[in-house]
Design a protein around this motif. Structure first.
Motif, PDB file in Angstrom:
ATOM      1  N   LYS A   1     181.738  19.426  79.178  1.00 43.73           N
ATOM      2  CA  LYS A   1     180.995  19.633  80.656  1.00 43.73           C
ATOM      3  C   LYS A   1     179.951  21.419  80.556  1.00 43.73           C
ATOM      4  N   GLY A   2     178.580  21.213  80.730  1.00 41.14           N
ATOM      5  CA  GLY A   2     178.010  22.580  80.521  1.00 41.14           C
ATOM      6  C   GLY A   2     178.171  23.328  79.468  1.00 41.14           C
ATOM      7  N   ASP A   3     178.581  23.395  78.409  1.00 40.13           N
ATOM      8  CA  ASP A   3     178.166  23.375  77.470  1.00 40.13           C
ATOM      9  C   ASP A   3     177.276  23.799  75.827  1.00 40.13           C
ATOM     10  N   HIS A   4     176.549  23.199  75.999  1.00 36.44           N
ATOM     11  CA  HIS A   4     175.175  23.084  75.304  1.00 36.44           C
ATOM     12  C   HIS A   4     174.295  22.975  75.486  1.00 36.44           C
ATOM     13  N   ASP A   5     173.719  23.870  74.693  1.00 33.41           N
ATOM     14  CA  ASP A   5     172.258  23.713  74.517  1.00 33.41           C
ATOM     15  C   ASP A   5     171.383  22.422  74.819  1.00 33.41           C
ATOM     16  N   ASN A   6     170.284  22.346  75.943  1.00 36.76           N
ATOM     17  CA  ASN A   6     169.462  21.016  75.269  1.00 36.76           C
ATOM     18  C   ASN A   6     168.242  21.299  74.925  1.00 36.76           C
ATOM     19  N   THR A   7     168.310  20.761  73.657  1.00 38.09           N
ATOM     20  CA  THR A   7     167.659  20.754  72.122  1.00 38.09           C
ATOM     21  C   THR A   7     166.680  19.854  72.367  1.00 38.09           C
ATOM     22  N   CYS A   8     167.377  18.212  72.854  1.00 36.32           N
ATOM     23  CA  CYS A   8     166.019  17.380  73.278  1.00 36.32           C
ATOM     24  C   CYS A   8     164.495  17.878  73.786  1.00 36.32           C
ATOM     25  N   ASN A   9     163.905  17.054  72.326  1.00 30.80           N
ATOM     26  CA  ASN A   9     162.045  17.471  73.172  1.00 30.80           C
ATOM     27  C   ASN A   9     161.529  15.832  71.883  1.00 30.80           C
ATOM     28  N   PRO A  10     160.546  16.303  71.934  1.00 28.03           N
ATOM     29  CA  PRO A  10     159.534  14.860  71.178  1.00 28.03           C
ATOM     30  C   PRO A  10     160.034  15.384  69.726  1.00 28.03           C
ATOM     31  N   GLU A  11     160.223  16.542  69.178  1.00 28.99           N
ATOM     32  CA  GLU A  11     160.659  16.694  68.094  1.00 28.99           C
ATOM     33  C   GLU A  11     161.404  16.611  67.297  1.00 28.99           C
ATOM     34  N   THR A  12     163.143  16.270  68.328  1.00 30.33           N
ATOM     35  CA  THR A  12     163.801  16.280  68.039  1.00 30.33           C
ATOM     36  C   THR A  12     164.528  15.193  67.982  1.00 30.33           C
ATOM     37  N   CYS A  13     164.209  14.470  69.574  1.00 29.51           N
ATOM     38  CA  CYS A  13     165.001  13.742  69.969  1.00 29.51           C
ATOM     39  C   CYS A  13     164.225  12.252  69.823  1.00 29.51           C
ATOM     40  N   ILE A  14     164.856  10.984  69.160  1.00 22.97           N
ATOM     41  CA  ILE A  14     163.664  10.207  68.633  1.00 22.97           C
ATOM     42  C   ILE A  14     163.433   9.228  69.536  1.00 22.97           C
ATOM     43  N   PHE A  15     164.742   9.447  71.082  1.00 24.07           N
ATOM     44  CA  PHE A  15     164.430   8.403  72.016  1.00 24.07           C
ATOM     45  C   PHE A  15     163.015   9.422  72.713  1.00 24.07           C
ATOM     46  N   ILE A  16     163.359  10.612  73.255  1.00 23.10           N
ATOM     47  CA  ILE A  16     162.330  11.179  74.228  1.00 23.10           C
ATOM     48  C   ILE A  16     161.000  11.038  72.876  1.00 23.10           C
ATOM     49  N   ALA A  17     160.964  10.976  71.773  1.00 27.00           N
ATOM     50  CA  ALA A  17     159.931  10.756  71.368  1.00 27.00           C
ATOM     51  C   ALA A  17     159.085   9.167  71.765  1.00 27.00           C
ATOM     52  N   ASN A  18     159.532   8.885  71.883  1.00 27.19           N
ATOM     53  CA  ASN A  18     159.393   6.878  71.681  1.00 27.19           C
ATOM     54  C   ASN A  18     159.087   6.628  73.859  1.00 27.19           C
ATOM     55  N   GLY A  19     159.247   7.781  74.363  1.00 29.19           N
ATOM     56  CA  GLY A  19     159.076   7.636  76.430  1.00 29.19           C
ATOM     57  C   GLY A  19     160.259   6.593  76.464  1.00 29.19           C
ATOM     58  N   MET A  20     161.174   7.299  76.025  1.00 29.70           N
ATOM     59  CA  MET A  20     162.463   6.554  76.667  1.00 29.70           C
ATOM     60  C   MET A  20     163.353   8.113  76.789  1.00 29.70           C
ATOM     61  N   PRO A  21     164.742   7.698  78.452  1.00 33.35           N
ATOM     62  CA  PRO A  21     165.401   9.032  78.250  1.00 33.35           C
ATOM     63  C   PRO A  21     165.988   9.510  77.593  1.00 33.35           C
ATOM     64  N   CYS A  22     166.789  10.747  77.448  1.00 30.88           N
ATOM     65  CA  CYS A  22     167.542  11.068  76.337  1.00 30.88           C
ATOM     66  C   CYS A  22     168.783  10.452  76.559  1.00 30.88           C
ATOM     67  N   PRO A  23     169.798  10.021  75.639  1.00 34.31           N
ATOM     68  CA  PRO A  23     171.337   9.865  76.168  1.00 34.31           C
ATOM     69  C   PRO A  23     172.011  10.601  76.015  1.00 34.31           C
ATOM     70  N   THR A  24     171.475  12.210  75.728  1.00 32.58           N
ATOM     71  CA  THR A  24     172.803  13.250  76.109  1.00 32.58           C
ATOM     72  C   THR A  24     172.823  13.076  78.035  1.00 32.58           C
ATOM     73  N   PRO A  25     174.149  13.300  78.404  1.00 31.47           N
ATOM     74  CA  PRO A  25     174.051  13.633  79.895  1.00 31.47           C
ATOM     75  C   PRO A  25     173.949  14.529  80.357  1.00 31.47           C
ATOM     76  N   LYS A  26     173.679  14.550  81.429  1.00 22.04           N
ATOM     77  CA  LYS A  26     172.811  16.028  81.917  1.00 22.04           C
ATOM     78  C   LYS A  26     174.192  17.130  82.112  1.00 22.04           C
ATOM     79  N   TRP A  27     175.729  16.908  82.217  1.00 25.78           N
ATOM     80  CA  TRP A  27     176.322  17.247  82.972  1.00 25.78           C
ATOM     81  C   TRP A  27     176.606  18.347  81.431  1.00 25.78           C
ATOM     82  N   ALA A  28     175.986  17.731  79.793  1.00 30.54           N
ATOM     83  CA  ALA A  28     176.797  18.768  78.332  1.00 30.54           C
ATOM     84  C   ALA A  28     176.213  19.866  78.654  1.00 30.54           C
ATOM     85  N   HIS A  29     174.381  19.752  79.682  1.00 35.27           N
ATOM     86  CA  HIS A  29     173.706  21.196  79.599  1.00 35.27           C
ATOM     87  C   HIS A  29     174.773  22.420  79.763  1.00 35.27           C
TER      88      HIS A  29
END
Length: 171
Positions: A142-170
């Motif tokens: 919880k609250g320990d990780h950087d939000n590095t998911c974006n269209p260049e790194t996250c295959i979900f976001i790159a395809n218009g889907m929500p990232c599977p990383t829960p917001k509480w982790a950021h």
């Protein structure tokens, strides 16, 4: 305590017993989305990726994982990076977004993405394992990780889907 130690004393890193480690990791984690595991243990050979040319130190994708600021630059020089998530890498060790683009693949649902990644449905992140020298997928905290998911790194976001990383982790 450390300030009182003499120069001749040797320090050992605290290594909690298995029950204590489980208690600590359970206390710091939260519930993950249904159907996902929080850390699958997948091992990624970053040094092997550099040697093979899959991921070089000067690759532009590295900017997404580089820490900023004065202290960030110092820690990055020693290998400390922003969070790389398990879903950023395929089971073959390729950057997922690039691999999909190279194959001309587009996805319309998360199931297609998980199949393409070739691993379990995991929302974990990589951390360095000193014993093996590899990056291993471990649990989110919880609250320990950087939000590095974006269209260049996250295959979900790159395809218009929500990232599977829960917001509480950021952070």
């Amino acid at each position: 305590i450390l300030a009182q130690a003499t120069r001749d004393q040797k320090f050992r890193a605290f290594k909690p017993s298995a029950p204590v480690a489980r208690l600590f990791s359970t206390a710091m984690t939260c519930e993950v989305p249904s159907g996902l595991v929080n850390g699958c243990g997948f091992a990624y050979d970053m040094q092997g990726a550099e040697k093979s040319g899959k991921l070089t130190k000067d690759d532009p994708i590295q900017q997404h994982y580089k820490k900023g600021g004065f202290f960030g630059a110092m820690t990055s020089a020693f290998g400390d990076k922003k969070t790389m998530y398990c879903h950023h890498i395929t089971s073959n060790g390729d950057l997922a977004v690039r691999a999909a683009a190279a194959e001309g693949k587009k996805f319309s649902n998360p199931g297609e993405v998980w199949t393409f990644l070739g691993k379990g449905q995991c929302c974990g992140r990589f951390l360095y394992d000193r014993t093996s020298g590899l990056l291993k997928c471990g649990s989110l905290i919880k609250g320990d990780h950087d939000n590095t998911c974006n269209p260049e790194t996250c295959i979900f976001i790159a395809n218009g889907m929500p990232c599977p990383t829960p917001k509480w982790a950021h952070k």
